[in-house]
Motif scaffolding. Sequence first.
Motif, short mmCIF file in Angstrom:
data_model
loop_
_atom_site.label_atom_id
_atom_site.label_comp_id
_atom_site.label_asym_id
_atom_site.label_seq_id
_atom_site.Cartn_x
_atom_site.Cartn_y
_atom_site.Cartn_z
N ALA A 1 0.83 -1.20 0.00
CA ALA A 1 0.00 0.00 0.00
C ALA A 1 0.87 1.26 0.00
O ALA A 1 0.56 2.23 -0.70
CB ALA A 1 -0.94 -0.01 1.21
N GLY B 1 -1.47 -1.66 -5.63
CA GLY B 1 -2.74 -1.44 -4.95
C GLY B 1 -3.63 -2.66 -4.98
O GLY B 1 -4.29 -3.00 -3.99
N ALA C 1 -4.48 4.58 -0.29
CA ALA C 1 -3.35 3.66 -0.12
C ALA C 1 -2.47 4.09 1.06
O ALA C 1 -1.98 3.25 1.81
CB ALA C 1 -2.53 3.59 -1.41
N THR D 1 -9.51 -0.23 -0.18
CA THR D 1 -8.35 -0.42 -1.04
C THR D 1 -8.77 -0.96 -2.41
O THR D 1 -8.31 -0.48 -3.45
CB THR D 1 -7.34 -1.38 -0.39
#
Length: 185
Positions: free
Chosen positions: A24, A150, A62, A106
């Motif tokens: 992330a 991601g 993120a 996310t």
Amino acid sequence: MYTAARTAEVKTEGLLRGACALLAAAAALLVGLNTETETVLLIRKKATVKDVQALWVLEMAAAAAAGYHLLQLLKCFYLGRFADGKPCRGIAWLCFLLDKGCAYMTFATTVAAAQACVVALDGAHALQWNKLCNIYTRFCEQVAGSLVCGMLAAVGAALLSAVSARNLFRLYPSMLPPPLPSYAG
């Protein structure tokens, strides 16, 4: 008191949380620090993350996910070294809900950014939007790398959500009635 098997589970969860935090953070840094300047028809234009709103949202989400996983990683270190006794149901519920939210956030922001990037890659002829990736090649390649990081972070967050669910529901006794005794007679 934690058993050796539970300590191993906490260490595994910690490794997965560390990997998710790194992925992330990489996604946030790749997209956030990405700029490219090109000359188009004698005019210098600069591509940044703020040009596409979905990329800016991906950067923020993120970064938040990386911070959350880092905090949870610290919790895993604490549990692995110092914790003893019975886990609290309230904390287990909180971790479960936060893990679910992190996984959804996310995944959703990464997919939204990917959708915006498809327009930059192919253009939208009906709206007279031109392709941008043939002008800002390096910018688009770094955004693609950010999207991969991601999406991997989202998959890891989904796995961690399953781990949190397992940790939560193991705190509740079975709701099934005990089996009836069989008479072999």
